[in-house]
Design a protein around this motif. Structure first.
Motif, PDB file in Angstrom:
ATOM      1  N   GLU A 182     -28.821 -73.255 -45.716  1.00  0.00           N
ATOM      2  CA  GLU A 182     -28.397 -73.955 -44.501  1.00  0.00           C
ATOM      3  C   GLU A 182     -27.442 -73.123 -43.646  1.00  0.00           C
ATOM      4  O   GLU A 182     -26.818 -73.646 -42.720  1.00  0.00           O
ATOM      5  CB  GLU A 182     -27.725 -75.278 -44.877  1.00  0.00           C
ATOM      6  CG  GLU A 182     -28.609 -76.212 -45.683  1.00  0.00           C
ATOM      7  CD  GLU A 182     -29.847 -76.649 -44.914  1.00  0.00           C
ATOM      8  OE1 GLU A 182     -29.738 -76.930 -43.711  1.00  0.00           O
ATOM      9  OE2 GLU A 182     -30.927 -76.704 -45.531  1.00  0.00           O
ATOM     10  N   ALA A 183     -27.321 -71.836 -43.952  1.00  0.00           N
ATOM     11  CA  ALA A 183     -26.384 -70.975 -43.225  1.00  0.00           C
ATOM     12  C   ALA A 183     -26.724 -70.915 -41.740  1.00  0.00           C
ATOM     13  O   ALA A 183     -27.877 -70.743 -41.354  1.00  0.00           O
ATOM     14  CB  ALA A 183     -26.391 -69.576 -43.811  1.00  0.00           C
ATOM     15  N   ALA A 184     -25.723 -71.080 -40.913  1.00  0.00           N
ATOM     16  CA  ALA A 184     -25.906 -71.070 -39.462  1.00  0.00           C
ATOM     17  C   ALA A 184     -26.297 -69.687 -38.948  1.00  0.00           C
ATOM     18  O   ALA A 184     -26.863 -69.568 -37.861  1.00  0.00           O
ATOM     19  CB  ALA A 184     -24.622 -71.538 -38.777  1.00  0.00           C
ATOM     20  N   CYS A 185     -26.027 -68.663 -39.713  1.00  0.00           N
ATOM     21  CA  CYS A 185     -26.291 -67.293 -39.263  1.00  0.00           C
ATOM     22  C   CYS A 185     -27.710 -66.817 -39.527  1.00  0.00           C
ATOM     23  O   CYS A 185     -28.084 -65.721 -39.093  1.00  0.00           O
ATOM     24  CB  CYS A 185     -25.308 -66.326 -39.914  1.00  0.00           C
ATOM     25  SG  CYS A 185     -25.452 -66.275 -41.715  1.00  0.00           S
ATOM     26  N   ILE A 186     -28.515 -67.623 -40.205  1.00  0.00           N
ATOM     27  CA  ILE A 186     -29.887 -67.201 -40.501  1.00  0.00           C
ATOM     28  C   ILE A 186     -30.599 -66.889 -39.194  1.00  0.00           C
ATOM     29  O   ILE A 186     -30.633 -67.705 -38.281  1.00  0.00           O
ATOM     30  CB  ILE A 186     -30.632 -68.271 -41.317  1.00  0.00           C
ATOM     31  CG1 ILE A 186     -30.023 -68.392 -42.705  1.00  0.00           C
ATOM     32  CG2 ILE A 186     -32.124 -67.946 -41.400  1.00  0.00           C
ATOM     33  CD1 ILE A 186     -30.587 -69.516 -43.548  1.00  0.00           C
ATOM     34  N   ASP A 201     -27.992 -60.255 -35.098  1.00  0.00           N
ATOM     35  CA  ASP A 201     -27.525 -59.575 -33.896  1.00  0.00           C
ATOM     36  C   ASP A 201     -26.049 -59.829 -33.622  1.00  0.00           C
ATOM     37  O   ASP A 201     -25.373 -58.992 -33.021  1.00  0.00           O
ATOM     38  CB  ASP A 201     -28.356 -60.001 -32.684  1.00  0.00           C
ATOM     39  CG  ASP A 201     -28.337 -61.504 -32.465  1.00  0.00           C
ATOM     40  OD1 ASP A 201     -28.591 -62.264 -33.432  1.00  0.00           O
ATOM     41  OD2 ASP A 201     -28.083 -61.938 -31.328  1.00  0.00           O
ATOM     42  N   LEU A 202     -25.522 -60.956 -34.080  1.00  0.00           N
ATOM     43  CA  LEU A 202     -24.106 -61.260 -33.862  1.00  0.00           C
ATOM     44  C   LEU A 202     -23.197 -60.523 -34.831  1.00  0.00           C
ATOM     45  O   LEU A 202     -22.016 -60.345 -34.557  1.00  0.00           O
ATOM     46  CB  LEU A 202     -23.866 -62.766 -34.009  1.00  0.00           C
ATOM     47  CG  LEU A 202     -24.528 -63.650 -32.968  1.00  0.00           C
ATOM     48  CD1 LEU A 202     -24.289 -65.111 -33.317  1.00  0.00           C
ATOM     49  CD2 LEU A 202     -24.023 -63.325 -31.576  1.00  0.00           C
ATOM     50  N   ARG A 209     -16.211 -57.583 -28.684  1.00  0.00           N
ATOM     51  CA  ARG A 209     -15.293 -58.721 -28.857  1.00  0.00           C
ATOM     52  C   ARG A 209     -16.014 -60.044 -28.618  1.00  0.00           C
ATOM     53  O   ARG A 209     -15.817 -61.013 -29.346  1.00  0.00           O
ATOM     54  CB  ARG A 209     -14.099 -58.586 -27.916  1.00  0.00           C
ATOM     55  CG  ARG A 209     -13.065 -57.605 -28.385  1.00  0.00           C
ATOM     56  CD  ARG A 209     -11.801 -57.676 -27.523  1.00  0.00           C
ATOM     57  NE  ARG A 209     -11.113 -56.418 -27.615  1.00  0.00           N
ATOM     58  CZ  ARG A 209     -11.064 -55.482 -26.671  1.00  0.00           C
ATOM     59  NH1 ARG A 209     -11.650 -55.674 -25.511  1.00  0.00           N
ATOM     60  NH2 ARG A 209     -10.413 -54.356 -26.860  1.00  0.00           N
ATOM     61  N   HIS A 210     -16.842 -60.077 -27.578  1.00  0.00           N
ATOM     62  CA  HIS A 210     -17.597 -61.294 -27.276  1.00  0.00           C
ATOM     63  C   HIS A 210     -18.557 -61.627 -28.421  1.00  0.00           C
ATOM     64  O   HIS A 210     -18.631 -62.776 -28.865  1.00  0.00           O
ATOM     65  CB  HIS A 210     -18.369 -61.142 -25.959  1.00  0.00           C
ATOM     66  CG  HIS A 210     -19.253 -62.307 -25.662  1.00  0.00           C
ATOM     67  ND1 HIS A 210     -18.750 -63.529 -25.273  1.00  0.00           N
ATOM     68  CD2 HIS A 210     -20.597 -62.452 -25.735  1.00  0.00           C
ATOM     69  CE1 HIS A 210     -19.759 -64.372 -25.114  1.00  0.00           C
ATOM     70  NE2 HIS A 210     -20.893 -63.737 -25.385  1.00  0.00           N
ATOM     71  N   ARG A 211     -19.292 -60.627 -28.898  1.00  0.00           N
ATOM     72  CA  ARG A 211     -20.228 -60.823 -29.998  1.00  0.00           C
ATOM     73  C   ARG A 211     -19.499 -61.349 -31.231  1.00  0.00           C
ATOM     74  O   ARG A 211     -19.947 -62.287 -31.890  1.00  0.00           O
ATOM     75  CB  ARG A 211     -20.946 -59.503 -30.314  1.00  0.00           C
ATOM     76  CG  ARG A 211     -21.890 -59.574 -31.492  1.00  0.00           C
ATOM     77  CD  ARG A 211     -22.542 -58.233 -31.791  1.00  0.00           C
ATOM     78  NE  ARG A 211     -21.633 -57.108 -31.858  1.00  0.00           N
ATOM     79  CZ  ARG A 211     -20.810 -56.847 -32.870  1.00  0.00           C
ATOM     80  NH1 ARG A 211     -20.768 -57.633 -33.920  1.00  0.00           N
ATOM     81  NH2 ARG A 211     -20.017 -55.783 -32.847  1.00  0.00           N
ATOM     82  N   GLN A 212     -18.353 -60.757 -31.533  1.00  0.00           N
ATOM     83  CA  GLN A 212     -17.584 -61.183 -32.704  1.00  0.00           C
ATOM     84  C   GLN A 212     -17.036 -62.599 -32.529  1.00  0.00           C
ATOM     85  O   GLN A 212     -17.015 -63.382 -33.482  1.00  0.00           O
ATOM     86  CB  GLN A 212     -16.450 -60.202 -32.971  1.00  0.00           C
ATOM     87  CG  GLN A 212     -16.959 -58.863 -33.463  1.00  0.00           C
ATOM     88  CD  GLN A 212     -15.899 -57.776 -33.446  1.00  0.00           C
ATOM     89  OE1 GLN A 212     -14.837 -57.933 -32.849  1.00  0.00           O
ATOM     90  NE2 GLN A 212     -16.189 -56.665 -34.101  1.00  0.00           N
ATOM     91  N   ALA A 213     -16.630 -62.951 -31.310  1.00  0.00           N
ATOM     92  CA  ALA A 213     -16.125 -64.307 -31.059  1.00  0.00           C
ATOM     93  C   ALA A 213     -17.230 -65.343 -31.265  1.00  0.00           C
ATOM     94  O   ALA A 213     -16.998 -66.409 -31.856  1.00  0.00           O
ATOM     95  CB  ALA A 213     -15.560 -64.403 -29.650  1.00  0.00           C
ATOM     96  N   VAL A 214     -18.427 -65.034 -30.800  1.00  0.00           N
ATOM     97  CA  VAL A 214     -19.564 -65.944 -30.996  1.00  0.00           C
ATOM     98  C   VAL A 214     -19.875 -66.065 -32.483  1.00  0.00           C
ATOM     99  O   VAL A 214     -20.124 -67.169 -32.998  1.00  0.00           O
ATOM    100  CB  VAL A 214     -20.797 -65.475 -30.189  1.00  0.00           C
ATOM    101  CG1 VAL A 214     -22.016 -66.313 -30.519  1.00  0.00           C
ATOM    102  CG2 VAL A 214     -20.506 -65.513 -28.690  1.00  0.00           C
TER     103      VAL A 214
END
Length: 84
Positions: A27-31, A35-36, A49-54
């Motif tokens: 159920e991981a949201a990152c599946i 790219d993030l 920084r934007h990518r890491q914040a997302v």
């Protein structure tokens, strides 16, 4: 046993040892969102920084975060180096 067969078995053993302690996080949201979490080629510091914040927001709302060894709220050598 042929050298080719032995080589294949070594790869299987290696993968088994790598994955042995990796939890299943269905159920991981990152599946599908690698790219993030992967540094983009040629991305600027602002883009990073934007990518890491997302990615952090995604992790913060993830139902599997408590079991995830890669969650973004754990400092890593990379995030510590970027902070300095």
């Amino acid at each position: 046993m042929t050298p080719r067969k032995r080589e294949q078995l070594d790869w299987v053993s290696l993968l088994e040892s790598i994955l042995a302690d990796t939890p299943s996080l269905p159920e991981a949201a990152c599946i599908g969102r690698h790219d993030l979490f992967d540094e983009g080629q040629g991305e600027s510091k602002d883009e990073a920084r934007h990518r890491q914040a997302v990615a952090e927001k995604l992790c913060a709302g993830c139902p599997e975060a408590w079991r995830c060894p890669e969650r973004t709220d754990q400092p890593t050598a990379m995030t510590e180096a970027q902070a300095s």
